[in-house]
Design a protein around this motif. Sequence first.
Motif, PDB file in Angstrom:
ATOM      1  N   SER A   1     -49.609 -16.579 -23.605  1.00 28.90           N
ATOM      2  CA  SER A   1     -49.637 -15.176 -24.014  1.00 28.90           C
ATOM      3  C   SER A   1     -49.919 -14.301 -22.799  1.00 28.90           C
ATOM      4  CB  SER A   1     -50.700 -14.927 -25.089  1.00 28.90           C
ATOM      5  OG  SER A   1     -51.999 -15.107 -24.559  1.00 28.90           O
ATOM      6  N   VAL A   2     -49.593 -13.004 -22.946  1.00 30.96           N
ATOM      7  CA  VAL A   2     -49.916 -12.040 -21.893  1.00 30.96           C
ATOM      8  C   VAL A   2     -50.598 -10.834 -22.526  1.00 30.96           C
ATOM      9  CG1 VAL A   2     -48.088 -12.741 -20.305  1.00 30.96           C
ATOM     10  CG2 VAL A   2     -47.625 -10.980 -22.008  1.00 30.96           C
ATOM     11  N   ALA A   3     -51.654 -10.357 -21.887  1.00 30.22           N
ATOM     12  CA  ALA A   3     -52.338  -9.142 -22.313  1.00 30.22           C
ATOM     13  C   ALA A   3     -51.792  -7.981 -21.493  1.00 30.22           C
ATOM     14  CB  ALA A   3     -53.837  -9.272 -22.115  1.00 30.22           C
ATOM     15  N   VAL A   4     -51.427  -6.886 -22.160  1.00 24.28           N
ATOM     16  CA  VAL A   4     -50.798  -5.746 -21.505  1.00 24.28           C
ATOM     17  C   VAL A   4     -51.586  -4.479 -21.817  1.00 24.28           C
ATOM     18  CG1 VAL A   4     -48.703  -4.355 -21.319  1.00 24.28           C
ATOM     19  CG2 VAL A   4     -48.519  -6.822 -21.688  1.00 24.28           C
ATOM     20  N   THR A   5     -51.869  -3.699 -20.781  1.00 20.55           N
ATOM     21  CA  THR A   5     -52.477  -2.378 -20.944  1.00 20.55           C
ATOM     22  C   THR A   5     -51.636  -1.383 -20.156  1.00 20.55           C
ATOM     23  OG1 THR A   5     -54.706  -3.308 -21.117  1.00 20.55           O
ATOM     24  CG2 THR A   5     -54.533  -0.969 -20.584  1.00 20.55           C
ATOM     25  N   THR A   6     -51.199  -0.298 -20.804  1.00 24.45           N
ATOM     26  CA  THR A   6     -50.402   0.724 -20.130  1.00 24.45           C
ATOM     27  C   THR A   6     -51.021   2.096 -20.366  1.00 24.45           C
ATOM     28  OG1 THR A   6     -48.910   1.189 -22.004  1.00 24.45           O
ATOM     29  CG2 THR A   6     -48.312  -0.630 -20.529  1.00 24.45           C
ATOM     30  N   LYS A   7     -50.792   2.987 -19.403  1.00 21.65           N
ATOM     31  CA  LYS A   7     -51.193   4.391 -19.533  1.00 21.65           C
ATOM     32  C   LYS A   7     -50.032   5.252 -19.040  1.00 21.65           C
ATOM     33  CE  LYS A   7     -56.194   3.743 -19.020  1.00 21.65           C
ATOM     34  NZ  LYS A   7     -56.464   4.177 -20.423  1.00 21.65           N
TER      35      LYS A   7
ATOM     36  N   ALA B   1     -33.805 -12.806 -26.149  1.00 18.95           N
ATOM     37  CA  ALA B   1     -34.848 -11.836 -25.819  1.00 18.95           C
ATOM     38  C   ALA B   1     -35.357 -11.175 -27.086  1.00 18.95           C
ATOM     39  CB  ALA B   1     -34.318 -10.781 -24.848  1.00 18.95           C
ATOM     40  N   GLU B   2     -36.655 -10.890 -27.103  1.00 21.56           N
ATOM     41  CA  GLU B   2     -37.298 -10.198 -28.217  1.00 21.56           C
ATOM     42  C   GLU B   2     -37.974  -8.938 -27.694  1.00 21.56           C
ATOM     43  OE1 GLU B   2     -39.258 -13.060 -31.227  1.00 21.56           O
ATOM     44  OE2 GLU B   2     -39.526 -14.004 -29.247  1.00 21.56           O
ATOM     45  N   LEU B   3     -38.205  -7.980 -28.598  1.00 23.27           N
ATOM     46  CA  LEU B   3     -38.874  -6.728 -28.264  1.00 23.27           C
ATOM     47  C   LEU B   3     -40.144  -6.620 -29.111  1.00 23.27           C
ATOM     48  CD1 LEU B   3     -38.721  -4.006 -26.695  1.00 23.27           C
ATOM     49  CD2 LEU B   3     -37.436  -3.087 -28.650  1.00 23.27           C
ATOM     50  N   PRO B   4     -41.232  -7.296 -28.734  1.00 25.45           N
ATOM     51  CA  PRO B   4     -42.444  -7.267 -29.556  1.00 25.45           C
ATOM     52  C   PRO B   4     -43.223  -5.964 -29.486  1.00 25.45           C
ATOM     53  CG  PRO B   4     -42.825  -8.573 -27.591  1.00 25.45           C
ATOM     54  CD  PRO B   4     -41.366  -8.216 -27.589  1.00 25.45           C
ATOM     55  N   VAL B   5     -43.003  -5.156 -28.428  1.00 21.97           N
ATOM     56  CA  VAL B   5     -43.722  -3.886 -28.282  1.00 21.97           C
ATOM     57  C   VAL B   5     -42.713  -2.794 -27.960  1.00 21.97           C
ATOM     58  CG1 VAL B   5     -45.483  -2.605 -27.010  1.00 21.97           C
ATOM     59  CG2 VAL B   5     -45.782  -5.065 -27.422  1.00 21.97           C
ATOM     60  N   ASN B   6     -42.748  -1.707 -28.735  1.00 23.08           N
ATOM     61  CA  ASN B   6     -41.884  -0.554 -28.490  1.00 23.08           C
ATOM     62  C   ASN B   6     -42.542   0.659 -29.150  1.00 23.08           C
ATOM     63  OD1 ASN B   6     -39.694   0.980 -27.660  1.00 23.08           O
ATOM     64  ND2 ASN B   6     -38.500   0.524 -29.486  1.00 23.08           N
ATOM     65  N   GLN B   7     -43.336   1.409 -28.377  1.00 22.76           N
ATOM     66  CA  GLN B   7     -44.083   2.514 -28.969  1.00 22.76           C
ATOM     67  C   GLN B   7     -44.287   3.628 -27.944  1.00 22.76           C
ATOM     68  OE1 GLN B   7     -47.963   0.629 -29.883  1.00 22.76           O
ATOM     69  NE2 GLN B   7     -48.838   1.928 -28.267  1.00 22.76           N
ATOM     70  N   LEU B   8     -44.570   4.818 -28.448  1.00 23.97           N
ATOM     71  CA  LEU B   8     -44.864   5.961 -27.595  1.00 23.97           C
ATOM     72  C   LEU B   8     -46.327   5.937 -27.176  1.00 23.97           C
ATOM     73  CD1 LEU B   8     -42.936   8.781 -29.473  1.00 23.97           C
ATOM     74  CD2 LEU B   8     -42.387   7.868 -27.210  1.00 23.97           C
ATOM     75  N   GLY B   9     -46.581   6.377 -25.948  1.00 27.60           N
ATOM     76  CA  GLY B   9     -47.952   6.528 -25.491  1.00 27.60           C
ATOM     77  C   GLY B   9     -48.547   5.251 -24.938  1.00 27.60           C
TER      78      GLY B   9
ATOM     79  N   TYR C   1     -50.646   1.758 -24.491  1.00 25.67           N
ATOM     80  CA  TYR C   1     -50.624   0.523 -25.277  1.00 25.67           C
ATOM     81  C   TYR C   1     -51.658  -0.446 -24.716  1.00 25.67           C
ATOM     82  CZ  TYR C   1     -49.238  -4.035 -27.063  1.00 25.67           C
ATOM     83  OH  TYR C   1     -49.253  -5.265 -27.648  1.00 25.67           O
ATOM     84  N   LYS C   2     -52.327  -1.156 -25.615  1.00 25.81           N
ATOM     85  CA  LYS C   2     -53.220  -2.241 -25.226  1.00 25.81           C
ATOM     86  C   LYS C   2     -53.126  -3.323 -26.280  1.00 25.81           C
ATOM     87  CE  LYS C   2     -57.956  -3.362 -23.810  1.00 25.81           C
ATOM     88  NZ  LYS C   2     -59.322  -2.828 -23.560  1.00 25.81           N
ATOM     89  N   GLY C   3     -52.727  -4.513 -25.850  1.00 26.49           N
ATOM     90  CA  GLY C   3     -52.592  -5.595 -26.800  1.00 26.49           C
ATOM     91  C   GLY C   3     -52.161  -6.870 -26.107  1.00 26.49           C
ATOM     92  N   SER C   4     -51.973  -7.922 -26.921  1.00 24.55           N
ATOM     93  CA  SER C   4     -51.578  -9.232 -26.412  1.00 24.55           C
ATOM     94  C   SER C   4     -50.258  -9.638 -27.047  1.00 24.55           C
ATOM     95  CB  SER C   4     -52.657 -10.272 -26.731  1.00 24.55           C
ATOM     96  OG  SER C   4     -52.341 -11.521 -26.184  1.00 24.55           O
ATOM     97  N   VAL C   5     -49.382 -10.226 -26.234  1.00 23.46           N
ATOM     98  CA  VAL C   5     -48.052 -10.625 -26.682  1.00 23.46           C
ATOM     99  C   VAL C   5     -47.901 -12.133 -26.489  1.00 23.46           C
ATOM    100  CG1 VAL C   5     -45.574 -10.356 -26.290  1.00 23.46           C
ATOM    101  CG2 VAL C   5     -47.091  -8.383 -26.059  1.00 23.46           C
ATOM    102  N   PRO C   6     -47.530 -12.882 -27.539  1.00 24.46           N
ATOM    103  CA  PRO C   6     -47.310 -14.318 -27.352  1.00 24.46           C
ATOM    104  C   PRO C   6     -46.095 -14.580 -26.484  1.00 24.46           C
ATOM    105  CG  PRO C   6     -46.663 -13.639 -29.569  1.00 24.46           C
ATOM    106  CD  PRO C   6     -47.316 -12.453 -28.937  1.00 24.46           C
ATOM    107  N   VAL C   7     -46.227 -15.461 -25.528  1.00 22.59           N
ATOM    108  CA  VAL C   7     -45.131 -15.824 -24.620  1.00 22.59           C
ATOM    109  C   VAL C   7     -45.211 -17.323 -24.382  1.00 22.59           C
ATOM    110  CG1 VAL C   7     -44.125 -15.536 -22.336  1.00 22.59           C
ATOM    111  CG2 VAL C   7     -45.190 -13.583 -23.461  1.00 22.59           C
ATOM    112  N   SER C   8     -44.127 -18.013 -24.631  1.00 21.46           N
ATOM    113  CA  SER C   8     -44.070 -19.442 -24.366  1.00 21.46           C
ATOM    114  C   SER C   8     -43.252 -19.665 -23.102  1.00 21.46           C
ATOM    115  CB  SER C   8     -43.444 -20.178 -25.558  1.00 21.46           C
ATOM    116  OG  SER C   8     -43.368 -21.567 -25.302  1.00 21.46           O
ATOM    117  N   GLY C   9     -43.946 -19.942 -21.990  1.00 20.64           N
ATOM    118  CA  GLY C   9     -43.251 -20.142 -20.734  1.00 20.64           C
ATOM    119  C   GLY C   9     -42.512 -21.474 -20.700  1.00 20.64           C
ATOM    120  N   PRO C  10     -41.512 -21.604 -19.832  1.00 21.52           N
ATOM    121  CA  PRO C  10     -41.078 -20.596 -18.862  1.00 21.52           C
ATOM    122  C   PRO C  10     -40.296 -19.474 -19.537  1.00 21.52           C
ATOM    123  CG  PRO C  10     -39.666 -22.515 -18.740  1.00 21.52           C
ATOM    124  CD  PRO C  10     -40.765 -22.865 -19.700  1.00 21.52           C
TER     125      PRO C  10
END
Length: 226
Positions: A170-176, A191-199, A201-210
């Motif tokens: 997983s990856v934790a993402v914080t944006t401003k 490809a998937e789009l798990p996050v798509n929002q205005l403003g 964002y702070k959250g965690s996204v599951p990612v199975s590498g590679p």
Amino acid sequence: MIRRLGAALSAALLTIGLSACSPPNLGRVVPQAAAPEGLRTPSATPPPTSTTTPRPGPQPEEKHSGKGNASVPMAWPTRIGFVTFDCPKCSGHVAVNTENELIVNDVGPYKGTQWINDMPDHRAKTFTVKANAAWTLTITDERGLPVLQPGKPLSGKRDAVFSVPDAVSSVAVTTKGNGNTAVWVRSGDYAELPVNQLGDYKGSVPVSGPAFVSLEGDGTWTITAS
């Protein structure tokens, strides 16, 4: 700031439409999970091969430069590529698109990375650049990407793409920022789009590498793998 909200929303709508009325393997479609081995009926027919295309070998970097508006033919083959566009003295509208998608849509000085050729049978052949200053455009394979190592945060701003090794789940993402935040995750051929929002964002996204993670936004970000 003008962002790629339209591009991200269009891609999301395309995924919904294709999954509802199109045959599989078109556009950004999440594959169905295979049945467990114990539930499969024995058959003399060989099992289907994997739908994941093996990653090709190394591809030399391709670089272009110019000033102002331009149409730029590319030599990049039919494989995913990672495009970094840098226009440090641009003002006004900055845009870069291929025949298939808009990869930069911003205002003022810009530097960011996006991928191309992520959809089957949609090879990009020409970049159309809109800018009012000197710029460079560089295409690399995955060797040119920053690698997300577990427990080691990376920070930056604007659009970015990361390589995710198989140790990551997983990856934790914080944006401003003032615009849209979009997080794409590409694993195998999909490809998937798990996050798509205005403003912000702070959250965690599951990612199975590679895998590859594309982070789109007009502000700052911090991303941490685990």
